[in-house]
Design an enzyme around this catalytic site. Structure first.
Site, PDB file in Angstrom:
ATOM      1  N   SER A  84       0.839  -1.202   0.000  1.00 17.26           N
ATOM      2  CA  SER A  84       0.000   0.000   0.000  1.00 17.26           C
ATOM      3  C   SER A  84       0.869   1.245   0.000  1.00 17.26           C
ATOM      4  O   SER A  84       1.807   1.354   0.791  1.00 17.26           O
ATOM      5  CB  SER A  84      -0.898   0.024   1.238  1.00 17.26           C
ATOM      6  OG  SER A  84      -1.596   1.250   1.320  1.00 17.26           O
ATOM      7  N   SER A  85       0.525   2.206  -0.844  1.00 22.81           N
ATOM      8  CA  SER A  85       1.228   3.491  -0.833  1.00 22.81           C
ATOM      9  C   SER A  85       0.984   4.240   0.468  1.00 22.81           C
ATOM     10  O   SER A  85       1.765   5.121   0.841  1.00 22.81           O
ATOM     11  CB  SER A  85       0.775   4.352  -2.015  1.00 22.81           C
ATOM     12  OG  SER A  85      -0.594   4.716  -1.890  1.00 22.81           O
ATOM     13  N   SER A 101      -0.572   2.645  -6.555  1.00 24.77           N
ATOM     14  CA  SER A 101      -1.276   3.924  -6.350  1.00 24.77           C
ATOM     15  C   SER A 101      -0.320   5.108  -6.242  1.00 24.77           C
ATOM     16  O   SER A 101      -0.426   5.930  -5.333  1.00 24.77           O
ATOM     17  CB  SER A 101      -2.166   3.842  -5.097  1.00 24.77           C
ATOM     18  OG  SER A 101      -3.086   2.796  -5.204  1.00 24.77           O
ATOM     19  N   GLU A 110      -8.213   1.450  -6.953  1.00 27.35           N
ATOM     20  CA  GLU A 110      -9.522   1.694  -6.345  1.00 27.35           C
ATOM     21  C   GLU A 110     -10.641   1.772  -7.380  1.00 27.35           C
ATOM     22  O   GLU A 110     -11.822   1.656  -7.043  1.00 27.35           O
ATOM     23  CB  GLU A 110      -9.482   2.981  -5.527  1.00 27.35           C
ATOM     24  CG  GLU A 110      -9.234   4.235  -6.338  1.00 27.35           C
ATOM     25  CD  GLU A 110      -8.624   5.352  -5.501  1.00 27.35           C
ATOM     26  OE1 GLU A 110      -9.237   6.415  -5.430  1.00 27.35           O
ATOM     27  OE2 GLU A 110      -7.545   5.143  -4.923  1.00 27.35           O
ATOM     28  N   HIS A 115      -7.163  -5.165   0.502  1.00 27.44           N
ATOM     29  CA  HIS A 115      -7.984  -3.971   0.740  1.00 27.44           C
ATOM     30  C   HIS A 115      -9.128  -4.290   1.704  1.00 27.44           C
ATOM     31  O   HIS A 115      -9.030  -5.216   2.506  1.00 27.44           O
ATOM     32  CB  HIS A 115      -8.477  -3.409  -0.591  1.00 27.44           C
ATOM     33  CG  HIS A 115      -7.459  -2.522  -1.261  1.00 27.44           C
ATOM     34  ND1 HIS A 115      -7.784  -1.329  -1.859  1.00 27.44           N
ATOM     35  CD2 HIS A 115      -6.124  -2.650  -1.394  1.00 27.44           C
ATOM     36  CE1 HIS A 115      -6.687  -0.759  -2.349  1.00 27.44           C
ATOM     37  NE2 HIS A 115      -5.668  -1.547  -2.079  1.00 27.44           N
ATOM     38  N   ARG A 168     -16.751   0.048  -2.325  1.00 24.20           N
ATOM     39  CA  ARG A 168     -16.585  -0.034  -3.784  1.00 24.20           C
ATOM     40  C   ARG A 168     -17.433  -1.164  -4.378  1.00 24.20           C
ATOM     41  O   ARG A 168     -17.817  -1.094  -5.552  1.00 24.20           O
ATOM     42  CB  ARG A 168     -15.118  -0.243  -4.147  1.00 24.20           C
ATOM     43  CG  ARG A 168     -14.173   0.828  -3.640  1.00 24.20           C
ATOM     44  CD  ARG A 168     -14.293   2.128  -4.385  1.00 24.20           C
ATOM     45  NE  ARG A 168     -13.378   3.124  -3.847  1.00 24.20           N
ATOM     46  CZ  ARG A 168     -13.492   4.420  -4.022  1.00 24.20           C
ATOM     47  NH1 ARG A 168     -14.487   4.907  -4.739  1.00 24.20           N
ATOM     48  NH2 ARG A 168     -12.621   5.267  -3.489  1.00 24.20           N
TER      49      ARG A 168
END
Length: 426
Positions: free
Chosen positions: A170-171, A199, A313, A340, A385
């Site tokens: 993850s960024s 990302s 995303e 996620h 999402r």
């Protein structure tokens, strides 16, 4: 008590609507952190009000920052002496920005700060940021789990220095360290070693917002340096959340209609800006003008071969659109989505195939071959999402019943009303 399923509305005509979106979650939570660490008050203009951002505001209040409503804005006042303080208990919910951005802030506070969240939050990658903070001398009690829950025992200051982490999960692991770095006595150098950081636009957003707040930042290839120094107050204006535009703009493509999102910035670091090119590649006519971004369906609705590594995303909604398109799609570069809010790749395969789709999971993505779909329950796994993806499917597939639509409140409260209003304008 069970929550009723939401019948996703079918579009009986081409949509013709203008949809004003709420503010960016990513920008709002970064702005709140920078404001709480500033040397003077900050007004956060048009922030997103959602579960994720309310959790961030609550966490900062628990550490002694003032975060109060001023109309649609938030007015943030750092502690009078600049010293954040525990003891405190922080609920991060399922918000990646809160769980990754708060621990370095807690390290700057005095006292014990206990951090925990939803059950799924305990499965999300946290090890690199815990290890990095320990390298910087921060005491963290995690029971050896390298995951939530844990307690940060802050001493009121962090020396800073240099750390090396693997941020391929993850960024946010990089952004979380950088946002607090101006308050570290020696600043901070973060070096990434491992597979590419996903990302990248979110990292650019972090760097931009730090600089706008007065920080000195150098960004190179897999290395970021932030100098020590005071952050300034003033105003931080939040852009509309462009990623949350995906399903609305996609509705124009699905129905052959028109959707305009006003206030779309001409220059932005938000990953959602990639929708312009992605939807055009799927056959839409896309124009950016004074009225905002307008997407029109042209009658063509093609599949797409896209590397979404930097814009993961967008995957759930794009996968739903791909399942309705006229040809096959491959969405790749998104292995990190398994970590996620849910395992998004497995969830999309299960739910799309459950409605009659033909979706295959790849090592780093999805292969989607359109087939006629049928109605049924679309499970959402507490993932906002997935609700948005189901809504897009429901435009063309009668009988889609969306499980737990309220989970969309994580980033977009009122989504179902806004969706229904868009269709009512058709």
């Amino acid at each position: 008590m069970s929550v009723p399923h939401w019948p996703a509305p079918v579009a009986h005509a081409p949509v013709d609507a203008t949809v004003a979106l709420p503010g960016s979650k990513s920008m709002t939570n970064r702005a709140l952190i920078l404001a709480a660490l500033a040397g003077e008050p900050v007004r956060v203009v048009r922030p997103l009000r959602s579960r994720d951002t309310e959790l961030m505001a609550g966490a900062l209040r628990a550490l002694g920052a003032g975060v109060r409503d001023e109309g649609a804005d938030w007015h943030v006042t750092p502690p009078a002496d600049g010293a954040l303080a525990g003891p405190a208990r922080i609920d991060v919910g399922l918000a990646g920005t809160v769980m990754r951005f708060l621990p370095p802030v807690a390290a700057l506070a005095t006292g014990a700060v206990a951090i925990d969240g939803d059950p799924r939050a305990r499965e999300r990658p946290m090890g690199p940021i815990i290890t990095a903070l320990r390298t910087l001398g921060v005491e963290i009690d995690d029971g050896g789990r390298a995951a939530l829950p844990f307690t940060v025992r802050g001493r009121g200051a962090v020396d800073g220095g240099a750390v090396t982490i693997d941020a391929s999960g993850s960024s946010q692991l990089v952004s979380g360290l950088l946002l607090s770095a101006p308050r570290f006595a020696k600043g901070l150098e973060v070096r990434h070693e491992g597979p590419p950081v996903p990302s990248a636009p979110h990292l650019e957003m972090t760097v931009r917002m730090l600089r706008e707040a007065g920080a000195e930042v150098e960004a190179g290839e897999d290395v970021w340096r932030v100098g020590p120094g005071a952050l300034r107050g003033g105003e931080r204006v939040i852009e509309p959340d462009l990623s949350n535009a995906a399903q609305f703009l996609g509705a124009a493509l699905v129905t052959g209609g028109r959707v305009t999102v006003p206030g779309w910035p001409g220059d932005t670091a938000q990953p959602g800006d990639a929708l312009r090119g992605l939807l055009a590649a799927m056959g839409a006519e896309v124009t950016l003008g004074a009225d905002g971004l307008t997407v029109r369906g042209t009658g063509a609705f093609r599949g797409i071969d896209a590397d979404l590594h930097e814009v993961g995303e967008l995957t759930p909604v794009l996968a739903a659109l791909a399942a309705l398109a006229e040809g096959p799609s491959r969405l790749t570069g998104i292995a990190h989505l398994r970590g996620h809010e849910t395992d998004r790749l497995a969830a999309l395969v299960t739910e799309l195939n459950g409605l009659g789709g033909d979706v295959r999971e790849l090592p780093d993505g999805l292969e989607i071959r359109p087939r006629p779909l049928r109605g049924g329950v679309f499970r959402t796994y507490d993932d906002h999402r997935m609700v948005m993806a189901a809504a897009a499917l429901g435009l063309a597939v009668p009988g889609v019943l969306v499980e737990n639509p309220a989970t969309v409140g994580k980033t977009m409260p009122g989504f179902t009303d806004l969706w229904t209003a868009m269709l009512g304008a058709a």
